[in-house]
Each structure stands twice: as C-alpha cells, then as structure tokens.
Scaffold this active site. Structure first.
Site, PDB file in Angstrom:
ATOM      1  N   ASP A 122      -0.626 -23.073 142.317  1.00 42.26           N
ATOM      2  CA  ASP A 122       0.083 -22.516 143.312  1.00 42.26           C
ATOM      3  C   ASP A 122       0.997 -21.401 142.823  1.00 42.26           C
ATOM      4  O   ASP A 122       1.694 -20.858 143.717  1.00 42.26           O
ATOM      5  CB  ASP A 122       0.731 -23.616 144.229  1.00 42.26           C
ATOM      6  CG  ASP A 122       2.115 -23.910 143.582  1.00 42.26           C
ATOM      7  OD1 ASP A 122       2.256 -24.524 142.401  1.00 42.26           O
ATOM      8  OD2 ASP A 122       3.033 -24.216 144.271  1.00 42.26           O
ATOM      9  N   ASP A 181       3.606 -29.863 141.078  1.00 39.79           N
ATOM     10  CA  ASP A 181       4.520 -29.266 142.152  1.00 39.79           C
ATOM     11  C   ASP A 181       3.798 -28.123 143.198  1.00 39.79           C
ATOM     12  O   ASP A 181       3.196 -27.334 142.621  1.00 39.79           O
ATOM     13  CB  ASP A 181       5.701 -28.567 141.654  1.00 39.79           C
ATOM     14  CG  ASP A 181       6.891 -29.672 141.436  1.00 39.79           C
ATOM     15  OD1 ASP A 181       7.267 -30.337 142.124  1.00 39.79           O
ATOM     16  OD2 ASP A 181       7.153 -29.617 140.012  1.00 39.79           O
ATOM     17  N   ASP A 194      -2.193 -28.623 138.620  1.00 38.80           N
ATOM     18  CA  ASP A 194      -0.821 -28.669 138.660  1.00 38.80           C
ATOM     19  C   ASP A 194      -0.239 -29.850 139.393  1.00 38.80           C
ATOM     20  O   ASP A 194      -1.007 -30.440 140.108  1.00 38.80           O
ATOM     21  CB  ASP A 194      -0.104 -27.030 138.940  1.00 38.80           C
ATOM     22  CG  ASP A 194       1.236 -26.904 138.840  1.00 38.80           C
ATOM     23  OD1 ASP A 194       1.757 -27.479 138.077  1.00 38.80           O
ATOM     24  OD2 ASP A 194       1.974 -26.396 140.197  1.00 38.80           O
TER      25      ASP A 194
END
Length: 246
Positions: free
Chosen positions: A190, A30, A28
């Site tokens: 996250d 961000d 991922d």
C-alpha cells in the site's frame, strides 16, 4: 537466490499473469492486513507537535503520505529529526511505536475481505509471508490481533535485512525462506516504498489504495490498485491464474 542491495536486482514485470503457476503471496502489514496508517498518523502528529516539529503546527495527512508512510524509523531519524542526536531520535521513535501499539491493541480492524482471502489461500495450498518495514513488536502484535499467527509462515522485518524497503532485500529474504522463485509469487502493498521493493524483487505488485493515492502506487510500479480484498479485480485475477495453471 542472492540478496542484493541493488534496487533492481532482477528483471521485473508488471504483468500479473507472469506468476502462473502461482505458488506464493507476500503481504505487507500496515495498511494491507489492517487500516493501521491512521493510528500511525495520529501518533506521529501528536508526538511531533510535542517536540516542536514544524513550529508545533501539526502535520497533515498529505505530509504523512509523502514523507512518512512506508518508511522505516532508522531512515526517518535523519529526515524528520536531522538535528537530533541519533540516540535521542531513536528514543523518540521507540516512544512513538509504544503509543501506536497502545492504540492498535484497542482499535485495529482487518481490511475488508482479508479473512476471505486468507481462507482462499489456505484452500489452494499457497505459501505466504508477511514483509514489513515496521519494528518486529508491531508486526507480531498486528498479526496476533488479527489471529494470523498460524497463517503466515515467516515474518520478515526490513531493518533485520541488510537493506529495508524500498530495496528488494526484505522480499528476496522472504522468497529465499519459502524456497519460491520470484516468477511464481506476487505482492500486496500500500506504500510507494513497498511497491518499489516488490517490483525491484522481480514480482508484480497489487496496490491497496486504503491510504495512498492510486496514481502514486501506479507510478511506483503497481500492476493495478484495489480498494480492499473484496474488490472484484482481485478475484478475477486469482481465478485467471488458476485457469492458467490448469
């Protein structure tokens, strides 16, 4: 490998060892490559207050985590601004992303240990892809700022797939482009939606607890949670995979 809107298209496993031999790592963006969520939080807090959201009472960190983090803007149009005309809502999010990019261009820092991990991946000849629900200009900006434009082989944008995260389509798209089976790859994520997407694509997911609580990530299906890329759990697991391959 077919791409499906089914959130559970393949049999998934939480066991990290099942990916041996390891051939690819999917990231991922961000909150994984950089600590960008605080900048997104600030932009949302300021702009939602300006338009009178919640009686102009600024959103708090808990609201951001539970209702915004990891979700794509098209979905947020309906959940945050349900009474707005869709074009007006989309313009709001375009302006918010402009604000984020201005902040990011001055304040963005890589997650601790990222450069070490990228070097290790290079040295071991592993494939890699960046997979995000963020708009393409955000993803490209972050990758450029972190000097990773030549590191990633492909950037997959959730809204450019038939379904964005938490559906598996973005991760399945990345695997198809890399020509790698889900049986030989794992994911760094996250957010809850991102963890669910990776697991639904049949891959183990390592959660990064830079923003979201560890329990949320584990409940979503993460194999384990780390604090950053210097966490010994990452390196123990990677070395175990190399030994298994040998």
């Amino acid at each position: 490998m077919s791409i499906s809107s089914d959130p559970n298209p393949v049999e998934s496993s939480h066991s990290f060892a099942v990916v041996a031999p390891l051939k690819a790592i999917l990231f991922d963006i961000d909150g994984i490559l950089c600590g960008s969520d605080p900048l997104h939080y600030y932009a949302f807090r300021e702009m939602l207050s300006e338009v009178g959201f919640n009686g102009r009472i600024p959103i708090d960190d808990e609201f951001f985590i539970q209702n915004i983090s990891g979700r794509h803007n098209e979905e947020l149009c309906g959940t945050l601004l349900p009474d707005w005309d869709i074009q007006r809502a989309r313009k709001f999010f375009e302006d918010k992303e402009d604000m984020f990019r201005r902040l990011a261009s001055k304040q963005l820092e890589p997650v601790k240990g990222l450069q070490k991990l990228c070097k290790w991946i290079d040295e071991h000849g592993l494939r890699r892809a960046a997979v995000t629900n963020a708009p393409r200009p955000n993803g490209e900006l972050i990758i450029s700022i972190l000097d990773l434009s030549n590191f990633f082989e492909i950037l997959v944008i959730g809204n450019e797939c038939e379904w964005a995260k938490p559906f598996p389509d973005p991760y399945l798209t990345a695997l198809k482009a890399l020509e790698i089976s889900h049986k030989h790859a794992f994911v760094f994520e996250d957010s809850v939606s991102g963890v669910k997407a990776g697991v639904a694509a049949g891959m183990p997911v390592v959660g990064l607890g830079t923003r979201n609580p560890e329990k949320l990530l584990l409940d979503a299906g993460a194999s384990f949670v780390i604090k950053d890329f210097d966490d010994p759990k990452v390196w123990t697991s990677l070395e175990d995979l190399l030994e298994t391959k040998a």
